[in-house]
Design an enzyme around this catalytic site. Structure first.
Site, mmCIF file in Angstrom:
data_model
loop_
_atom_site.group_PDB
_atom_site.id
_atom_site.type_symbol
_atom_site.label_atom_id
_atom_site.label_comp_id
_atom_site.label_asym_id
_atom_site.label_seq_id
_atom_site.Cartn_x
_atom_site.Cartn_y
_atom_site.Cartn_z
ATOM 1 N N HIS A 1 -11.453 -5.948 8.237
ATOM 2 C CA HIS A 1 -12.021 -5.934 6.653
ATOM 3 C C HIS A 1 -13.206 -4.426 7.107
ATOM 4 C CE1 HIS A 1 -10.196 -9.219 6.031
ATOM 5 N NE2 HIS A 1 -9.904 -9.159 4.935
ATOM 6 N N GLU B 1 1.211 -1.453 0.292
ATOM 7 C CA GLU B 1 0.074 -0.088 -0.084
ATOM 8 C C GLU B 1 0.872 1.263 0.287
ATOM 9 O OE1 GLU B 1 -0.296 -2.351 1.544
ATOM 10 O OE2 GLU B 1 -2.495 -3.398 1.450
#
Lengths: 332, 75
Positions: A124, A55
């Protein structure tokens, strides 16, 4: 809503060769939520491509591209995976303009699915919006429906500064009011599921009143707009529901006008409570509307724990908890 | 895994037979662990830890704000 988001990127890639889209599984596969499906086939591998599982590399490369003159719109697969990229977002993207006295800029969009309600557990389901609104130089957007999502994403891609675009993942396939045990309503059966064709902009920094009301003001964004609606329907409290749409810049005028009219304010968000965006909202309402307030401002939020898996629906601030807060605020 | 297996076989320190055996052992270990874990209950079976548990293990000692929130949650 995911189609509307894809439509916005498609539209912008077609209009501007400088718009590039990349991220994990974004190219060939079209994204885990299918937000970029077909874009690589249509625009080629140099405009839409897969990035390694890194990321900080995704955002770091995008910062360089943006400084060079491109308009990257990158995807972080889940907002929960953003943390390795946070240094690039905060130290580079947000400050490039300031640090270089305007010589370099960073017109960059970082899209991230956010929020809970999908049995995703702690990795998540998080809502990290306050980690972005706290950073000078960033804009933070949270759409609540397909029509807004397209117009806001187009505005974000056209914006001259870095924009964090948080997509409530539970809203991808339909509105969600917190009643997890009821059948899912698709966007095709909801008035806000209608997405206009072509290019249009929903300006950043403009909230919208989703429901007019006289008794109380509810400040919400993303999924919580529908939870607020359900709580209003179930309690009968004549609340005005404001969908903030953009957290920063914030449309304080719309908030102020509403609270001055109603004299009561309830702030709702999924994210944890302490130092959450609701704290900023509460402070602003207190500063601007103190003499109009009839009762203390209330916040209904996620608890200050990591997002739990097994107890998701005890954690998620659903219509029952929001409804209680509405009634308490009215009875006081 | 396949690349490493081929490399080790090429170097003469591994074989297809030993690989098959190792795979069976690992699969067995994973299945045993899964069965043991599921014996404590699964979300699908309806068993669920208490809501009170949600507030545990955030810190060694629960700070006052979290205690207040737990009270608000009614657990």
């Amino acid at each position: 809503m995911v189609e509307a988001i894809r439509d916005a990127m498609d539209m912008m890639m077609g209009r501007d060769d400088n718009v590039v889209v990349f991220g994990e599984d974004v190219g060939f596969f079209g994204g885990v939520f299918r937000a970029t499906q077909g874009l690589q086939a249509k625009y080629g591998k140099s405009r839409c491509f897969d990035a390694p599982i890194n990321e900080s590399g995704i955002v770091g490369a995008a910062v360089g591209m943006a400084a060079y003159g491109l308009r990257p719109c990158v995807e972080i697969q889940f907002a929960d995976y953003m943390y390795p990229a946070y240094d690039q977002i905060v130290s580079e993207a947000a400050r490039l303009r300031y640090r270089s006295n305007g010589q370099f800029t960073c017109p960059l969009v970082v899209r991230m699915p956010t929020g809970g309600g999908i049995s995703g557990g702690q990795t998540h389901s998080q809502s990290p919006e306050a980690l972005f609104t706290h950073v000078a130089g960033l804009k933070t957007v949270v759409p609540s429906n397909p029509s807004d999502a397209k117009g806001l994403l187009i505005a974000a891609i056209e914006d001259p500064d870095p924009v964090i675009f948080l997509e409530p993942k539970r809203l991808y396939n339909g509105p969600f009011d917190g009643h997890h045990d009821r059948p899912i309503t698709p966007w095709s059966k909801h008035e806000l599921g209608e997405v206009p064709d072509g290019h249009y902009v929903v300006p950043l920094g403009k909230a919208i009143v989703r429901r007019q009301g006289a008794a109380l003001t509810v400040l919400a964004y993303g999924t919580m707009v529908y939870v607020g609606m359900a709580a209003v329907a179930e309690t009968g409290v004549d609340a005005e529901i404001i969908d903030l749409r953009t957290l920063l810049p914030l449309d304080l005028e719309t908030i102020e006008a509403s609270v001055r009219k109603t004299g009561r304010c309830v702030i709702i968000h999924e994210a944890t409570r302490t130092s959450g965006f609701g704290a900023e909202l509460s402070a602003l309402v207190q500063e601007t509307c103190f003499y109009h307030l009839e009762t203390p401002i209330r916040r209904v939020t996620g608890w200050d724990t990591p997002y739990p898996h097994a107890q998701e629906w005890d954690y998620f601030p659903g219509p029952a908890r929001v409804g209680r807060a509405l009634l308490e605020t009215m009875e006081q | 895994v396949i690349r490493l297996k081929n490399h080790l076989i090429a170097r003469g320190v591994w074989s297809d037979e030993r690989h098959k055996q190792a795979e069976a052992e690992v699969l067995d270990a994973v299945m045993t662990a899964q069965k043991e874990a599921e014996s404590h209950g699964t979300l699908h079976a309806g068993g669920k830890p208490s809501v009170r548990d949600m507030f545990e293990d955030v810190y060694a000692e629960m700070p006052p704000h979290l205690r207040r929130q737990r009270q608000q949650a009614g657990v």
